[in-house]
Design an enzyme around this catalytic site. Structure first.
Site, PDB file in Angstrom:
ATOM      1  N   ALA A 148       0.813  -1.047   0.033  1.00  0.00           N
ATOM      2  CA  ALA A 148      -0.026  -0.082   0.059  1.00  0.00           C
ATOM      3  C   ALA A 148       0.796   1.132  -0.144  1.00  0.00           C
ATOM      4  O   ALA A 148       0.265   2.292   0.050  1.00  0.00           O
ATOM      5  CB  ALA A 148      -1.178  -0.055   1.088  1.00  0.00           C
ATOM      6  N   GLY A 149       2.196   1.184  -0.088  1.00  0.00           N
ATOM      7  CA  GLY A 149       3.230   2.191  -0.343  1.00  0.00           C
ATOM      8  C   GLY A 149       3.653   2.493   1.071  1.00  0.00           C
ATOM      9  O   GLY A 149       4.235   3.716   1.063  1.00  0.00           O
TER      10      GLY A 149
ATOM     11  N   GLY B 107       5.849   0.584   2.764  1.00  0.00           N
ATOM     12  CA  GLY B 107       7.070   0.011   2.789  1.00  0.00           C
ATOM     13  C   GLY B 107       7.152  -1.226   3.637  1.00  0.00           C
ATOM     14  O   GLY B 107       7.859  -1.766   4.398  1.00  0.00           O
ATOM     15  N   SER B 108       5.865  -1.995   3.735  1.00  0.00           N
ATOM     16  CA  SER B 108       5.551  -3.146   4.380  1.00  0.00           C
ATOM     17  C   SER B 108       6.663  -4.315   4.078  1.00  0.00           C
ATOM     18  O   SER B 108       7.118  -4.905   4.735  1.00  0.00           O
ATOM     19  CB  SER B 108       4.171  -3.727   3.997  1.00  0.00           C
ATOM     20  OG  SER B 108       4.063  -4.158   2.877  1.00  0.00           O
ATOM     21  N   SER B 109       6.869  -4.670   2.731  1.00  0.00           N
ATOM     22  CA  SER B 109       7.911  -5.702   2.322  1.00  0.00           C
ATOM     23  C   SER B 109       9.149  -5.442   3.037  1.00  0.00           C
ATOM     24  O   SER B 109      10.016  -6.257   3.247  1.00  0.00           O
ATOM     25  CB  SER B 109       7.830  -5.878   0.980  1.00  0.00           C
ATOM     26  OG  SER B 109       8.360  -4.864   0.311  1.00  0.00           O
ATOM     27  N   ALA B 110       9.615  -3.945   2.796  1.00  0.00           N
ATOM     28  CA  ALA B 110      11.005  -3.717   3.256  1.00  0.00           C
ATOM     29  C   ALA B 110      11.169  -3.774   4.763  1.00  0.00           C
ATOM     30  O   ALA B 110      12.056  -4.553   5.219  1.00  0.00           O
ATOM     31  CB  ALA B 110      11.279  -2.227   2.988  1.00  0.00           C
ATOM     32  N   ALA B 111      10.033  -3.528   5.616  1.00  0.00           N
ATOM     33  CA  ALA B 111      10.190  -3.717   7.086  1.00  0.00           C
ATOM     34  C   ALA B 111      10.190  -5.079   7.240  1.00  0.00           C
ATOM     35  O   ALA B 111      10.874  -5.385   8.396  1.00  0.00           O
ATOM     36  CB  ALA B 111       8.794  -2.960   7.675  1.00  0.00           C
TER      37      ALA B 111
ATOM     38  N   ASP C  58      13.598   2.340   0.287  1.00  0.00           N
ATOM     39  CA  ASP C  58      12.556   1.648   1.351  1.00  0.00           C
ATOM     40  C   ASP C  58      13.495   0.829   2.425  1.00  0.00           C
ATOM     41  O   ASP C  58      13.106   1.115   3.588  1.00  0.00           O
ATOM     42  CB  ASP C  58      11.647   0.588   0.782  1.00  0.00           C
ATOM     43  CG  ASP C  58      10.663   1.239   0.200  1.00  0.00           C
ATOM     44  OD1 ASP C  58      10.643   2.246  -0.415  1.00  0.00           O
ATOM     45  OD2 ASP C  58       9.472   0.490   0.016  1.00  0.00           O
TER      46      ASP C  58
HETATM   47  O1  PMV Z   1       4.852   1.001  -2.945  1.00  0.00           O
HETATM   48  P1  PMV Z   1       6.192   0.671  -2.259  1.00  0.00           P
HETATM   49  O2  PMV Z   1       6.202   0.952  -0.816  1.00  0.00           O
HETATM   50  O3  PMV Z   1       6.717  -0.562  -2.667  1.00  0.00           O
HETATM   51  O4  PMV Z   1       7.138   1.907  -2.720  1.00  0.00           O
HETATM   52  C1  PMV Z   1       7.845   2.079  -4.038  1.00  0.00           C
HETATM   53  C2  PMV Z   1       8.866   3.040  -4.426  1.00  0.00           C
HETATM   54  C3  PMV Z   1       9.331   3.013  -6.023  1.00  0.00           C
HETATM   55  O5  PMV Z   1      10.024   4.308  -5.836  1.00  0.00           O
HETATM   56  C4  PMV Z   1       8.095   3.012  -6.621  1.00  0.00           C
HETATM   57  C5  PMV Z   1      10.134   1.905  -6.129  1.00  0.00           C
HETATM   58  C6  PMV Z   1      11.442   1.860  -5.572  1.00  0.00           C
HETATM   59  O6  PMV Z   1      11.984   0.722  -5.446  1.00  0.00           O
HETATM   60  O7  PMV Z   1      11.876   2.781  -4.951  1.00  0.00           O
END
Ligand code: PMV
Length: 328
Positions: free
Chosen positions: A116-117, A119-123, A165
């Site tokens: 959903a933007g 950064g859930s996967s990064a966390a 992220d």
């Molecule tokens: O939606 P998210 O949290 O996966 O963020 C993506 C961010 C991008 O700039 C579109 C891709 C990236 O790897 O930076």
């Protein structure tokens, strides 16, 4: 032994998508965390269970070499996506500890909506690498966790990932990422309000869409560069604590992201609801398509307006998370 580690999600103050092409971006960690509990096993099997990943929860158990088979009936693409990240994160821990056969029990709890933007996967990846390496007797510095987490995202997202992220989640605070140059920067506790439309997006697909536009049209490439200029302007406003300019630049950034085709009807709706509620500025955060917006508001007008909007499933104030990855 058992180790629990947590890592924060993030919002993009500025610069998503453009960061993939070497422009600077400024993501900020927020106090919504993923917690990963890892117990090293005596065998080489892996058992993963998860709660709150915008799913009803799931459990997956498998041995090395066999495919992950979910044992509960939940949306498979989301589970596959989540498992891809977890498996690669465990691979990084095995590599760091030089224990290629290590098996783990993994429990994931996340306050961050999936895809959903925020950064859930990064966390999850950052916390997972940290907890699993500790279980194998290795303490990595947050910078090393960030580097390994980046490799995971790069692998799972077919080479379409920036360091933004993962660096932000590992280090906490506000960060600036430009290519391989990642640093923590000074920032006040910005008055972020997040609105969530309940949808999830496929980051890889959205990144590929922008890449296609950029390859096809010079003006799309110029738009990506314009985002870079805007971020540099935003950094000055951040250093001056100039919230009004930051808000204006967020509005501008949303417009440029919309021009690149990554907004959506519901994200535009939430952005306008936030502006009508008195936001200093509002924009989508992350890959777009659906998911979350972030607004700046020192009062409670935006949260109230979002909570009344039929397009908004959830809204909340998000404090800057000054701590990145940490043992719980
Ligand atoms: O939606 P998210 O949290 O996966 O963020 C993506 C961010 C991008 O700039 C579109 C891709 C990236 O790897 O930076």
């Amino acid at each position: 032994m058992t180790t629990t580690t947590s890592a924060p999600g993030k919002v993009y103050l500025f610069g998503e998508h453009a960061v993939v092409y070497g422009e600077p971006a400024v993501p900020c960690a927020i106090e919504r965390r993923a917690r990963v509990t890892v117990t090293a096993r005596d065998d080489d099997r892996v058992r993963v269970s998860a709660d709150d990943l915008s799913l009803d929860g799931f459990t997956v158990e498998y041995g090395s070499g066999s495919d992950a088979q979910p044992d509960v009936d939940v949306p498979t693409p989301l589970i596959e996506a989540a498992m891809g990240y977890v498996e690669e994160a465990l691979g990084q821990a095995r590599d760091a500890a030089d224990r290629p056969e290590a098996g783990f029990d993994v429990e994931i709890e996340s306050e961050i909506p999936l895809g959903a933007g925020l950064g859930s996967s990064a966390a999850v990846v950052v916390a997972g690498i940290d907890a699993a390496t500790r279980e194998l007797g290795v303490d990595l510095a947050p910078e090393d966790v960030s580097e390994r987490a980046y490799r995971v995202e790069h692998e799972v997202q077919d080479g379409q990932a920036s360091r933004a992220d993962t660096f932000c989640s590992a280090m906490g605070g506000a960060v600036r990422v430009e290519g391989d140059d990642c640093r923590v920067i000074d920032a006040p506790d910005l008055p972020f309000v997040v609105g969530y439309d309940g949808a999830s997006h496929d980051t890889g697909e959205l990144v590929a869409g922008v890449r296609g536009l950029r390859d096809e049209y010079d003006f799309a490439a110029d738009t990506v560069e314009a985002v870079g200029d805007l971020v540099r302007e935003g950094e000055r406003a951040l250093a001056d604590d100039d919230l009004e300019t930051l808000g204006r630049l967020m509005d501008f950034n949303h417009g440029l992201l919309a021009a690149l085709g990554v907004s959506s009807r519901s994200l535009d709706d939430l952005v306008w609801t936030a502006r009508d509620g008195g936001a200093l500025g509002a924009k989508l955060t992350g890959a777009g398509g659906g998911g979350c917006i972030v607004a700046l508001d020192e009062g409670d007008g935006v949260e109230t307006a979002l909570s009344l909007s039929p397009a908004c499933e959830q809204s909340f104030r998000a404090a800057l998370a000054t701590e990145g990855v940490r043992v719980e």
